[in-house]
Scaffold this motif. Structure first.
Motif, PDB file in Angstrom:
ATOM      1  N   LYS A  59       0.837  -1.207   0.000  1.00 53.39           N
ATOM      2  CA  LYS A  59       0.000   0.000   0.000  1.00 53.39           C
ATOM      3  C   LYS A  59       0.872   1.258   0.000  1.00 53.39           C
ATOM      4  O   LYS A  59       0.560   2.249  -0.669  1.00 53.39           O
ATOM      5  N   PHE A  60       1.968   1.213   0.766  1.00 49.39           N
ATOM      6  CA  PHE A  60       2.885   2.346   0.771  1.00 49.39           C
ATOM      7  C   PHE A  60       3.448   2.587  -0.624  1.00 49.39           C
ATOM      8  O   PHE A  60       3.492   3.724  -1.101  1.00 49.39           O
ATOM      9  N   PHE A  61       3.878   1.523  -1.279  1.00 47.01           N
ATOM     10  CA  PHE A  61       4.490   1.691  -2.593  1.00 47.01           C
ATOM     11  C   PHE A  61       3.483   2.228  -3.601  1.00 47.01           C
ATOM     12  O   PHE A  61       3.822   3.022  -4.478  1.00 47.01           O
ATOM     13  N   ARG A  62       2.237   1.821  -3.473  1.00 43.92           N
ATOM     14  CA  ARG A  62       1.180   2.367  -4.328  1.00 43.92           C
ATOM     15  C   ARG A  62       1.033   3.867  -4.077  1.00 43.92           C
ATOM     16  O   ARG A  62       0.903   4.658  -5.012  1.00 43.92           O
ATOM     17  N   ASN A  63       1.053   4.277  -2.805  1.00 43.15           N
ATOM     18  CA  ASN A  63       0.969   5.705  -2.490  1.00 43.15           C
ATOM     19  C   ASN A  63       2.192   6.468  -2.997  1.00 43.15           C
ATOM     20  O   ASN A  63       2.076   7.619  -3.440  1.00 43.15           O
ATOM     21  N   LEU A  64       3.352   5.826  -2.932  1.00 45.38           N
ATOM     22  CA  LEU A  64       4.572   6.450  -3.435  1.00 45.38           C
ATOM     23  C   LEU A  64       4.462   6.727  -4.925  1.00 45.38           C
ATOM     24  O   LEU A  64       4.755   7.842  -5.382  1.00 45.38           O
ATOM     25  N   THR A  65       4.032   5.740  -5.692  1.00 47.77           N
ATOM     26  CA  THR A  65       3.911   5.945  -7.141  1.00 47.77           C
ATOM     27  C   THR A  65       2.742   6.877  -7.471  1.00 47.77           C
ATOM     28  O   THR A  65       2.822   7.646  -8.431  1.00 47.77           O
ATOM     29  N   ASP A  66       1.680   6.838  -6.692  1.00 45.83           N
ATOM     30  CA  ASP A  66       0.601   7.828  -6.865  1.00 45.83           C
ATOM     31  C   ASP A  66       1.148   9.249  -6.709  1.00 45.83           C
ATOM     32  O   ASP A  66       0.738  10.172  -7.427  1.00 45.83           O
ATOM     33  N   SER A  67       2.062   9.416  -5.759  1.00 48.12           N
ATOM     34  CA  SER A  67       2.608  10.756  -5.522  1.00 48.12           C
ATOM     35  C   SER A  67       3.387  11.266  -6.730  1.00 48.12           C
ATOM     36  O   SER A  67       3.450  12.477  -6.966  1.00 48.12           O
ATOM     37  N   PHE A  68       3.978  10.358  -7.514  1.00 45.96           N
ATOM     38  CA  PHE A  68       4.674  10.788  -8.727  1.00 45.96           C
ATOM     39  C   PHE A  68       3.678  11.407  -9.711  1.00 45.96           C
ATOM     40  O   PHE A  68       3.955  12.444 -10.317  1.00 45.96           O
ATOM     41  N   ALA A  69       2.513  10.746  -9.870  1.00 50.53           N
ATOM     42  CA  ALA A  69       1.473  11.291 -10.747  1.00 50.53           C
ATOM     43  C   ALA A  69       0.997  12.648 -10.232  1.00 50.53           C
ATOM     44  O   ALA A  69       0.783  13.588 -11.012  1.00 50.53           O
ATOM     45  N   GLU A  70       0.844  12.756  -8.927  1.00 53.44           N
ATOM     46  CA  GLU A  70       0.346  13.991  -8.335  1.00 53.44           C
ATOM     47  C   GLU A  70       1.360  15.131  -8.441  1.00 53.44           C
ATOM     48  O   GLU A  70       0.986  16.297  -8.619  1.00 53.44           O
ATOM     49  N   ILE A  71       2.638  14.793  -8.336  1.00 52.71           N
ATOM     50  CA  ILE A  71       3.677  15.817  -8.487  1.00 52.71           C
ATOM     51  C   ILE A  71       3.695  16.335  -9.928  1.00 52.71           C
ATOM     52  O   ILE A  71       3.807  17.540 -10.174  1.00 52.71           O
ATOM     53  N   ILE A  72       3.587  15.419 -10.899  1.00 55.86           N
ATOM     54  CA  ILE A  72       3.525  15.846 -12.301  1.00 55.86           C
ATOM     55  C   ILE A  72       2.308  16.748 -12.518  1.00 55.86           C
ATOM     56  O   ILE A  72       2.390  17.803 -13.156  1.00 55.86           O
ATOM     57  N   LYS A  73       1.158  16.340 -11.964  1.00 56.12           N
ATOM     58  CA  LYS A  73      -0.060  17.137 -12.106  1.00 56.12           C
ATOM     59  C   LYS A  73       0.094  18.514 -11.460  1.00 56.12           C
ATOM     60  O   LYS A  73      -0.543  19.498 -11.896  1.00 56.12           O
TER      61      LYS A  73
END
Length: 282
Positions: A59-73
């Motif tokens: 779950k942490f790793f999913r949140n980590l990669t989600d944060s990459f999308a959010e940073i780009i956005k």
């Protein structure tokens, strides 16, 4: 830089599709920092089974990669969309202090998504905000992150220059944000205390600053109710007068609140950081 900006105009669901693929590659194939993540979780939650620990890690790793999308956005996100996705509760603690010509210190841990937290604060609530940060070693990503973080008016202050910057602006009412759970450097004076079942070093710059200049201190707890949505809840940690307050009292209170936040939602804390690299005496 242009490529990142162009990609940022994609809808967030499309960016999440890209980082879903990154999650599969990073977690299952490459195993990015998996040893550190699992080791940190096993020490932090000795009462949990290996199955539970690995579930938190995924779950942490999913949140980590989600944060990459959010940073780009973040490169193109509007204040209106931020306002729908990021809620800050009790932000009056900041705005009222600034209206009274006070400097207020804000402490937070490395929870997802701290980047959106800062953008929401300066886009929709209060632009008079300084953030103390560690410079990114890669020049391209340092420039990219600076461009994103300062879109709505926040002032980024590199930690090595903070003392000089603070003294220059000491009478300017504003919020000063510090991620107080960072690992201190070799040259820093460290306060050692238990944290998540391990002897841990903390830098007490925030406590020293608050007590020396009589500034109130707030803590921001974090929750993630669903994908792409965050809630930051401000609470007053301490305020002057500090003369009769215990030594390390602000830091100890911060650690207690940080631990409570981690135990409620461990998957949103930054477990990939090698927080316990240093041992006492090193």
């Amino acid at each position: 830089m242009f490529v990142f900006k162009a990609i940022s105009f994609l809808p967030l669901w499309a960016l999440y599709l890209m980082t879903d693929f990154l999650f599969l590659i990073g977690y299952y194939l490459i195993g990015y920092r998996k040893k550190i993540i699992l080791n940190n979780l096993r020490h932090a939650f000795p009462d949990k089974s290996e199955k539970e620990v690995r579930s938190i890690a995924r779950k942490f790793f999913r949140n980590l990669t989600d944060s990459f999308a959010e940073i780009i956005k973040s490169y193109s996100i509007t204040p209106e969309e931020l306002d729908k996705r990021v809620k800050i509760i009790n932000h009056h603690l900041v705005t009222e202090s600034i209206e009274k010509n006070q400097v207020i210190i804000g402490l937070q841990g490395h929870f997802f998504n701290w980047e959106w937290h800062l953008l929401q604060m300066t886009a929709n609530i209060e632009k008079r905000c300084d953030v103390v940060y560690a410079k990114v070693s890669n020049p391209f990503f340092e420039k990219l992150m600076m461009k994103i973080r300062t879109r709505f008016g926040v002032t980024m202050v590199e930690k090595e220059a903070f003392q000089r910057d603070f003294l220059r602006k000491r009478n300017q009412p504003r919020l000063i944000v510090l991620a107080a759970d960072q690992r201190p450097g070799n040259r820093d004076i460290r306060y050692w205390t238990p944290f998540m079942n391990r002897d841990t070093a903390f830098f007490e710059g925030a406590e020293k600053l608050a007590k020396r200049f009589s500034h109130p201190v707030i803590y921001s707890s974090v929750s993630k109710p669903k994908r792409g949505h965050y809630v930051f809840n401000y609470a007053l940690m301490d305020q002057p007068p500090y003369e009769r307050k215990p030594e390390h009292g602000i830091t100890d209170r911060f650690i207690a609140l940080l631990e409570d936040n981690i135990r409620k939602e461990p998957e949103i804390y930054l477990w990939s950081h090698n927080r316990w690299k240093w041992k006492r005496g090193e």
